[in-house]
Design an enzyme around this catalytic site. Structure first.
Site, short mmCIF file in Angstrom:
data_model
loop_
_atom_site.label_atom_id
_atom_site.label_comp_id
_atom_site.label_asym_id
_atom_site.label_seq_id
_atom_site.Cartn_x
_atom_site.Cartn_y
_atom_site.Cartn_z
N CYS A 64 2.09 6.74 -3.42
CA CYS A 64 2.24 5.45 -4.12
C CYS A 64 1.82 5.68 -5.57
CB CYS A 64 1.31 4.42 -3.46
SG CYS A 64 1.30 2.82 -4.29
N LEU A 65 2.59 5.12 -6.50
CA LEU A 65 2.26 5.33 -7.91
C LEU A 65 0.90 4.75 -8.29
CD1 LEU A 65 5.69 4.79 -9.72
CD2 LEU A 65 4.59 6.93 -9.07
N HIS A 84 3.34 -4.28 -0.69
CA HIS A 84 2.69 -4.55 -1.98
C HIS A 84 2.76 -6.05 -2.32
CE1 HIS A 84 1.44 -0.77 -3.77
NE2 HIS A 84 2.60 -0.20 -3.57
N GLY A 128 9.78 3.97 -5.68
CA GLY A 128 9.72 2.52 -5.59
C GLY A 128 8.57 1.97 -6.41
N HIS A 159 7.22 -0.25 2.41
CA HIS A 159 6.08 0.01 1.51
C HIS A 159 6.01 -1.02 0.38
CE1 HIS A 159 3.47 2.98 -0.85
NE2 HIS A 159 3.83 2.13 -1.77
N GLU A 160 7.16 -1.30 -0.25
CA GLU A 160 7.14 -2.20 -1.41
C GLU A 160 6.93 -3.66 -0.99
OE1 GLU A 160 6.72 -0.73 -4.10
OE2 GLU A 160 7.44 1.24 -3.46
N GLN A 183 2.33 -3.85 -9.28
CA GLN A 183 1.82 -2.56 -9.76
C GLN A 183 1.86 -2.45 -11.28
OE1 GLN A 183 4.32 -0.29 -6.73
NE2 GLN A 183 2.56 1.05 -7.00
NI NI Z 1 3.18 1.77 -3.67
#
Ligand code: NI
Length: 158
Positions: free
Chosen positions: A90-91, A136, A46, A132-133, A51
């Site tokens: 998480c990226l 963000h 995701g 999670h997204e 991000q």
């Molecule tokens: Ni993330």
């Protein structure tokens, strides 16, 4: 399409709230394509627009199943059910993994890239990814809610 630069841990933009998308124009379509390409490049499941430095309420998710990438514009979680501990990364926090409490199920509404309002009932991994997204988009990162003592650093294999 292009790979965009990932915003990483410590970047203040990750704490900012993203704004609603009002018009799904060419710029948003390019953003979506770039986000999908960037997520795939880093093997993420995701990615939220913040991000890649864009404060718009756009997320992409890919569980690498037969559904392919899912694009959600202006997503909202309207209902959650249950809670369980999930392993998460998480990226924006490369090589770091921890356990986080996430809902077992979520019902979410979003606009797809064609402008159609959709509703999805998600379980397990998809419920976790949506949760999670959407965090963000509200300026929250998983590291703020990890279960203490569960953080691990795992170097990627060559
Ligand atoms: Ni993330």
């Amino acid at each position: 399409m292009a790979i965009r630069n990932l915003r990483l841990e410590g970047d203040e933009i990750l704490k900012k709230k993203s704004r609603e998308v009002e018009t799904i124009d060419e710029k948003i379509q390019i953003l979506i394509d770039d986000m999908i390409e960037t997520m795939h490049k880093y093997n993420g499941v995701g990615l939220a627009a913040v991000q890649v430095g864009v404060l718009k309420r756009v997320i992409v998710i890919d569980l690498y199943d037969d559904k392919g990438p899912i694009v959600m514009i202006n997503p909202i979680i309207i209902k959650t059910k249950g809670e369980h501990e999930m392993d998460e990364g998480c990226l924006s926090f490369p090589n770091q993994f921890a356990k986080v409490m996430r809902p077992e199920e979520v019902v979410a509404e979003y606009t797809d890239r064609n402008g159609k309002r959709m509703r999805v009932k998600a379980k397990e991994l998809l419920a976790q990814a949506i949760s999670h997204e959407v965090d963000h988009l509200n300026g929250e990162v998983f590291m703020d809610k990890i279960i203490p003592g569960t953080l691990e650093y795992i170097e990627p294999e060559e």
